[in-house]
Design a protein around this motif. Structure first.
Motif, PDB file in Angstrom:
ATOM      1  N   PHE A  15       2.242   7.422 -11.805  1.00 16.22           N
ATOM      2  CA  PHE A  15       0.919   6.955 -11.412  1.00 16.22           C
ATOM      3  C   PHE A  15       0.907   6.020 -10.205  1.00 16.22           C
ATOM      4  O   PHE A  15      -0.017   6.070  -9.406  1.00 16.22           O
ATOM      5  CB  PHE A  15       0.268   6.212 -12.596  1.00 16.22           C
ATOM      6  CG  PHE A  15       0.211   7.011 -13.854  1.00 16.22           C
ATOM      7  CD1 PHE A  15      -0.743   8.010 -14.021  1.00 16.22           C
ATOM      8  CD2 PHE A  15       1.136   6.805 -14.861  1.00 16.22           C
ATOM      9  CE1 PHE A  15      -0.783   8.769 -15.178  1.00 16.22           C
ATOM     10  CE2 PHE A  15       1.096   7.558 -16.030  1.00 16.22           C
ATOM     11  CZ  PHE A  15       0.145   8.545 -16.182  1.00 16.22           C
ATOM     12  N   ASN A  16       1.934   5.182 -10.071  1.00 20.12           N
ATOM     13  CA  ASN A  16       1.830   4.068  -9.138  1.00 20.12           C
ATOM     14  C   ASN A  16       2.831   4.093  -7.989  1.00 20.12           C
ATOM     15  O   ASN A  16       2.862   3.159  -7.194  1.00 20.12           O
ATOM     16  CB  ASN A  16       2.013   2.739  -9.892  1.00 20.12           C
ATOM     17  CG  ASN A  16       0.963   2.565 -10.968  1.00 20.12           C
ATOM     18  OD1 ASN A  16      -0.152   3.051 -10.827  1.00 20.12           O
ATOM     19  ND2 ASN A  16       1.316   1.884 -12.049  1.00 20.12           N
ATOM     20  N   VAL A  17       3.641   5.119  -7.894  1.00 24.09           N
ATOM     21  CA  VAL A  17       4.707   5.125  -6.899  1.00 24.09           C
ATOM     22  C   VAL A  17       4.679   6.439  -6.117  1.00 24.09           C
ATOM     23  O   VAL A  17       4.514   7.503  -6.697  1.00 24.09           O
ATOM     24  CB  VAL A  17       6.088   4.975  -7.584  1.00 24.09           C
ATOM     25  CG1 VAL A  17       7.192   4.964  -6.534  1.00 24.09           C
ATOM     26  CG2 VAL A  17       6.141   3.717  -8.423  1.00 24.09           C
ATOM     27  N   GLU A  18       4.820   6.348  -4.787  1.00 23.07           N
ATOM     28  CA  GLU A  18       5.005   7.557  -3.980  1.00 23.07           C
ATOM     29  C   GLU A  18       6.474   7.969  -4.108  1.00 23.07           C
ATOM     30  O   GLU A  18       7.290   7.761  -3.223  1.00 23.07           O
ATOM     31  CB  GLU A  18       4.618   7.277  -2.532  1.00 23.07           C
ATOM     32  CG  GLU A  18       3.124   7.094  -2.330  1.00 23.07           C
ATOM     33  CD  GLU A  18       2.791   7.011  -0.855  1.00 23.07           C
ATOM     34  OE1 GLU A  18       2.492   8.067  -0.260  1.00 23.07           O
ATOM     35  OE2 GLU A  18       2.832   5.901  -0.308  1.00 23.07           O
ATOM     36  N   PHE A  56      10.801  -0.641 -10.534  1.00 27.07           N
ATOM     37  CA  PHE A  56       9.419  -0.235 -10.762  1.00 27.07           C
ATOM     38  C   PHE A  56       9.091  -0.446 -12.233  1.00 27.07           C
ATOM     39  O   PHE A  56       9.974  -0.459 -13.096  1.00 27.07           O
ATOM     40  CB  PHE A  56       9.222   1.237 -10.388  1.00 27.07           C
ATOM     41  CG  PHE A  56       9.407   1.510  -8.930  1.00 27.07           C
ATOM     42  CD1 PHE A  56       8.582   0.914  -7.984  1.00 27.07           C
ATOM     43  CD2 PHE A  56      10.404   2.369  -8.483  1.00 27.07           C
ATOM     44  CE1 PHE A  56       8.752   1.157  -6.633  1.00 27.07           C
ATOM     45  CE2 PHE A  56      10.585   2.625  -7.131  1.00 27.07           C
ATOM     46  CZ  PHE A  56       9.758   2.018  -6.207  1.00 27.07           C
ATOM     47  N   LYS A  57       7.830  -0.599 -12.532  1.00 25.96           N
ATOM     48  CA  LYS A  57       7.408  -0.832 -13.910  1.00 25.96           C
ATOM     49  C   LYS A  57       7.674   0.413 -14.750  1.00 25.96           C
ATOM     50  O   LYS A  57       7.321   1.531 -14.362  1.00 25.96           O
ATOM     51  CB  LYS A  57       5.911  -1.183 -13.948  1.00 25.96           C
ATOM     52  CG  LYS A  57       5.467  -1.837 -15.244  1.00 25.96           C
ATOM     53  CD  LYS A  57       6.029  -3.241 -15.357  1.00 25.96           C
ATOM     54  CE  LYS A  57       5.479  -3.938 -16.593  1.00 25.96           C
ATOM     55  NZ  LYS A  57       6.114  -5.270 -16.794  1.00 25.96           N
ATOM     56  N   SER A  90       5.445   3.788 -15.268  1.00 34.84           N
ATOM     57  CA  SER A  90       4.482   3.815 -14.165  1.00 34.84           C
ATOM     58  C   SER A  90       4.771   4.898 -13.128  1.00 34.84           C
ATOM     59  O   SER A  90       3.968   5.103 -12.221  1.00 34.84           O
ATOM     60  CB  SER A  90       4.488   2.461 -13.444  1.00 34.84           C
ATOM     61  OG  SER A  90       5.653   2.336 -12.635  1.00 34.84           O
ATOM     62  N   ASP A 115       7.990   9.690 -17.296  1.00 35.33           N
ATOM     63  CA  ASP A 115       8.785   9.122 -16.201  1.00 35.33           C
ATOM     64  C   ASP A 115       9.867  10.089 -15.744  1.00 35.33           C
ATOM     65  O   ASP A 115      10.103  10.275 -14.545  1.00 35.33           O
ATOM     66  CB  ASP A 115       9.439   7.808 -16.639  1.00 35.33           C
ATOM     67  CG  ASP A 115       8.517   6.604 -16.505  1.00 35.33           C
ATOM     68  OD1 ASP A 115       7.446   6.741 -15.895  1.00 35.33           O
ATOM     69  OD2 ASP A 115       8.872   5.523 -17.015  1.00 35.33           O
ATOM     70  N   THR A 166      13.296   2.216 -12.834  1.00 37.19           N
ATOM     71  CA  THR A 166      12.396   1.280 -13.515  1.00 37.19           C
ATOM     72  C   THR A 166      13.157   0.124 -14.155  1.00 37.19           C
ATOM     73  O   THR A 166      14.383   0.157 -14.291  1.00 37.19           O
ATOM     74  CB  THR A 166      11.553   1.971 -14.602  1.00 37.19           C
ATOM     75  OG1 THR A 166      12.365   2.212 -15.764  1.00 37.19           O
ATOM     76  CG2 THR A 166      10.963   3.271 -14.100  1.00 37.19           C
TER      77      THR A 166
END
Length: 216
Positions: free
Chosen positions: A84-87, A77-78, A81, A115, A44
């Motif tokens: 929730f938002n990353v495979e 990456f944020k 996140s 995280d 991140t």
């Protein structure tokens, strides 16, 4: 023995995760094994912590110079996140296949930070994906036989433990952590853990890891 492998991959969720939990180990690897390759990946951008994204990036680059790693990669990456938002399992599987480490060092799935826990859980899946041949992954398959997890909570230490004596590089680790000026009030207390772990094994300072798989 832990410093005798050919290649190591350290994966941290945030800037400074690798350094605070395993900076001493990296120093020892370089001192004991001149031919070892050490790769670091930060997932991140650190935007949810103190300091700006640029400041945290610059701090990490200064730390990378001191650690003398072969690669220090930011995926940006944020922050906050990852769950929730990353495979994430695919991302980490590709990292394993790209760097082909003998030893992977990263977060445990039981970590309280979302995280960190996301990285830990995804790594367990990624280890399998990395050694098979799904069409959605890059690079050639790789079986990573050795996996260590950071221990970030002294109140929930694992039953299986690997202590790494970092007494000889402890002053260097303190200099390393001082590079993270925006995070010092958070990071400096964790150095006391190194001294606590050291007392547990009768040395000045130590880092603690949970061995998921460790084959010498």
């Amino acid at each position: 023995m832990l410093t005798s492998f050919s290649s190591y991959l350290f994966v941290g969720a945030h800037p400074d995760d690798i350094e605070i939990w395993a900076g001493g180990l990296i120093f020892k690897i370089h001192e004991r094994n001149k031919t070892a390759k050490v790769y670091c990946v930060v997932l991140t951008d650190g935007s949810a912590g103190q300091g700006s994204v640029q400041e945290r990036y610059e701090e990490s680059m200064e730390a990378a110079k001191m650690l003398r790693v072969d690669s220090y990669e930011f995926l940006n990456f944020k922050d906050a996140s990852l769950d929730f938002n990353v495979e994430l399992s695919k991302v980490i599987a590709n990292l394993i296949r790209k760097y082909k480490p003998d030893v992977l060092v990263t977060h445990p799935a039981s970590d309280k930070h979302p995280d960190h826990a996301a990285v830990g859980l995804a790594t367990s899946k990624a280890l399998f994906l990395a050694m098979v041949s799904p069409e959605f992954l890059d690079y050639e398959p790789h079986l990573c036989r050795n996996v260590l997890r950071f221990v970030s909570d002294p109140f929930s230490s694992p039953s299986s433990r690997v202590y790494v004596d970092i007494s000889e590089v402890y002053e260097m680790k303190k200099e390393l952590i001082a590079k993270f000026k925006t995070q010092l009030d958070v990071l400096e207390p964790y150095l006391q853990l190194n001294e606590l772990y050291g007392r547990m094994i009768g040395v000045r300072a130590a880092e603690l890891f949970e061995p998921e798989v460790l084959i010498f």
